[in-house]
Design a protein around this motif. Structure first.
Motif, PDB file in Angstrom:
ATOM      1  N   SER A 164     127.733 -49.795 -17.942  1.00 60.67           N
ATOM      2  CA  SER A 164     127.452 -48.851 -16.324  1.00 60.67           C
ATOM      3  C   SER A 164     127.233 -49.749 -14.988  1.00 60.67           C
ATOM      4  N   LYS A 165     128.067 -49.623 -13.935  1.00 61.79           N
ATOM      5  CA  LYS A 165     127.720 -50.010 -13.049  1.00 61.79           C
ATOM      6  C   LYS A 165     126.667 -48.857 -11.955  1.00 61.79           C
ATOM      7  N   ILE A 166     125.813 -50.489 -10.900  1.00 60.26           N
ATOM      8  CA  ILE A 166     125.012 -48.989 -10.159  1.00 60.26           C
ATOM      9  C   ILE A 166     125.335 -48.829  -8.763  1.00 60.26           C
ATOM     10  N   PHE A 167     125.927 -48.102  -8.399  1.00 64.11           N
ATOM     11  CA  PHE A 167     126.051 -48.279  -7.012  1.00 64.11           C
ATOM     12  C   PHE A 167     124.465 -48.176  -5.874  1.00 64.11           C
ATOM     13  N   VAL A 168     124.525 -48.825  -5.616  1.00 62.92           N
ATOM     14  CA  VAL A 168     122.642 -48.962  -4.892  1.00 62.92           C
ATOM     15  C   VAL A 168     123.348 -48.938  -2.486  1.00 62.92           C
ATOM     16  N   ILE A 169     122.731 -47.675  -2.259  1.00 57.31           N
ATOM     17  CA  ILE A 169     122.892 -47.770  -0.735  1.00 57.31           C
ATOM     18  C   ILE A 169     121.510 -47.345   0.019  1.00 57.31           C
ATOM     19  N   ALA A 170     121.149 -48.175   0.817  1.00 55.39           N
ATOM     20  CA  ALA A 170     119.922 -47.652   1.357  1.00 55.39           C
ATOM     21  C   ALA A 170     120.216 -47.860   3.007  1.00 55.39           C
ATOM     22  N   GLN A 171     119.397 -46.646   3.380  1.00 56.17           N
ATOM     23  CA  GLN A 171     119.375 -46.308   4.844  1.00 56.17           C
ATOM     24  C   GLN A 171     118.133 -47.008   5.337  1.00 56.17           C
ATOM     25  N   CYS A 172     118.213 -48.016   6.589  1.00 56.76           N
ATOM     26  CA  CYS A 172     117.188 -48.290   7.052  1.00 56.76           C
ATOM     27  C   CYS A 172     116.904 -48.366   8.410  1.00 56.76           C
ATOM     28  N   ALA A 173     115.261 -48.993   8.445  1.00 56.51           N
ATOM     29  CA  ALA A 173     114.534 -48.315   9.322  1.00 56.51           C
ATOM     30  C   ALA A 173     114.568 -49.407   9.716  1.00 56.51           C
ATOM     31  N   LEU A 174     115.001 -50.468  10.572  1.00 51.83           N
ATOM     32  CA  LEU A 174     115.002 -51.699  10.432  1.00 51.83           C
ATOM     33  C   LEU A 174     114.864 -52.038  12.074  1.00 51.83           C
ATOM     34  N   HIS A 175     113.786 -52.453  12.795  1.00 48.68           N
ATOM     35  CA  HIS A 175     113.670 -52.585  14.207  1.00 48.68           C
ATOM     36  C   HIS A 175     113.467 -54.357  13.835  1.00 48.68           C
ATOM     37  N   GLN A 176     113.174 -54.834  15.314  1.00 48.45           N
ATOM     38  CA  GLN A 176     113.079 -56.810  15.670  1.00 48.45           C
ATOM     39  C   GLN A 176     112.082 -55.948  16.500  1.00 48.45           C
ATOM     40  N   ILE A 186     122.721 -49.634   7.382  1.00 52.99           N
ATOM     41  CA  ILE A 186     123.555 -49.480   5.830  1.00 52.99           C
ATOM     42  C   ILE A 186     122.794 -50.583   5.249  1.00 52.99           C
ATOM     43  N   LEU A 187     122.889 -50.529   4.282  1.00 51.41           N
ATOM     44  CA  LEU A 187     122.846 -51.327   2.938  1.00 51.41           C
ATOM     45  C   LEU A 187     123.588 -50.931   1.822  1.00 51.41           C
ATOM     46  N   SER A 188     125.023 -51.749   1.353  1.00 52.64           N
ATOM     47  CA  SER A 188     124.965 -51.091  -0.197  1.00 52.64           C
ATOM     48  C   SER A 188     125.612 -52.308  -0.400  1.00 52.64           C
ATOM     49  N   VAL A 189     125.792 -51.859  -2.274  1.00 51.61           N
ATOM     50  CA  VAL A 189     126.266 -52.846  -3.137  1.00 51.61           C
ATOM     51  C   VAL A 189     126.664 -51.985  -4.389  1.00 51.61           C
ATOM     52  N   LEU A 190     127.364 -52.730  -4.227  1.00 48.82           N
ATOM     53  CA  LEU A 190     127.903 -51.956  -6.728  1.00 48.82           C
ATOM     54  C   LEU A 190     127.412 -53.316  -7.322  1.00 48.82           C
ATOM     55  N   ASP A 191     126.493 -52.892  -8.683  1.00 50.36           N
ATOM     56  CA  ASP A 191     125.863 -53.576  -9.415  1.00 50.36           C
ATOM     57  C   ASP A 191     126.295 -53.871 -10.264  1.00 50.36           C
ATOM     58  N   SER A 192     126.264 -54.447 -11.097  1.00 49.71           N
ATOM     59  CA  SER A 192     126.893 -54.868 -12.648  1.00 49.71           C
ATOM     60  C   SER A 192     125.524 -55.430 -13.552  1.00 49.71           C
ATOM     61  N   PRO A 193     124.376 -54.315 -13.927  1.00 54.47           N
ATOM     62  CA  PRO A 193     122.844 -55.478 -14.226  1.00 54.47           C
ATOM     63  C   PRO A 193     122.939 -55.660 -16.048  1.00 54.47           C
ATOM     64  N   SER A 194     124.785 -54.827 -16.452  1.00 58.23           N
ATOM     65  CA  SER A 194     124.633 -55.204 -18.064  1.00 58.23           C
ATOM     66  C   SER A 194     123.145 -55.220 -18.585  1.00 58.23           C
TER      67      SER A 194
END
Lengths: 97, 169
Positions: B65-77, B123-131
């Protein structure tokens, strides 16, 4: 209230630190940063907060001053005395603490 | 034309069969979704990544399986420098960085003053293969790119969301 991390950076501008949930009990120091005592952080926080509150009149004035364009227009139509009168009304409304 | 009608199909163990059990090709379909919202503030001036509380755990049903990770981040500087400055966020599997980091910042600040830049909605996103079929945790990490900045995730009443989707491999 002034952020804990702002208080820390006011003491040591190069501190590498993490504060979780704005909780003084949840501080992590990184990359060799020398920890600062809770007492010193709280004292700096109180000092910064006092300074912030003392400058409330500046923030109030700044939010009410007309834009530069409006002030230039005021100068053109009413001269320097007219402009000074407009500005003085705001300064008088929010006197220095 | 043939037609098969049955009242129910069960596995030999008596369970309701999955698509895999009955030989249907499910590659590319979403098998499960995990989504977590979090509004715990994390503020750092660290130039190394530190973990946030924006995290979610998923247990893949298959090593393919692959894991699609998507994160919406309230990021401030926030910065005190007159020079350009940035902060960054990146998804980590366990403590391992995956995907690219996303940066928020300014080209120029105002010398001597704190300059806040709201980057909520990054938005951060990545398609991961954790195996693996073990429970796997994905977390948003944050850092400052200079120790004159602070990076804040979830300032005031803002919050972030991380969503994991298991995609059949």
């Amino acid at each position: 209230m002034t952020d804990i991390i702002k208080s820390i950076l006011a003491i040591n501008p190069n501190a590498e630190v993490t504060v979780r949930a704005d909780d003084i009990k949840q501080i992590e120091w990184h990359n060799g940063t020398t920890p600062i005592s809770e007492a010193d952080i709280l004292a700096k926080q109180a000092e910064l907060q006092e300074d912030y509150e003392a400058k409330e009149y500046q923030r109030n004035r700044a939010s009410e001053y007309p834009s530069i364009a409006e002030q230039l227009d005021d100068l053109y139509h009413n001269g320097i005395d007219g402009w000074k009168s407009s500005i003085k009304a705001i300064k008088d409304k929010y006197p220095k603490g | 034309m043939s037609e098969i009608r049955v009242d129910a199909i069960k596995t030999r163990a008596g369970a309701v069969p999955t698509a895999n059990d009955v030989g249907i090709n499910v590659t590319g379909t979403v098998l499960q979704v995990v989504s977590v919202q979090n509004d715990t503030a994390v503020t750092t001036s660290s130039t190394s990544f530190v973990s946030s509380s924006v995290a979610a755990t998923i247990t893949p049903s298959s090593t393919s399986s692959k894991i699609f990770v998507i994160a919406q981040c309230a990021l401030h500087q926030t910065t005190t420098t007159a020079n350009g400055s940035h902060v960054a966020a990146q998804i980590h599997r366990g403590s391992t960085a995956i995907g690219f980091q996303v940066e928020v910042g300014t080209r120029e600040g105002s010398g001597g003053n704190f300059v806040d830049n709201a980057g909520a909605g990054n938005i951060l996103s990545v398609l991961d293969s954790p195996s693996t079929t073990s429970a796997t945790t994905y977390t948003v990490y944050v850092k400052s790119l200079s120790d004159v900045n602070t990076c804040r995730l979830n300032r005031d009443s803002s919050g972030s969301t991380i969503t994991l989707m298991e995609i059949a491999g």
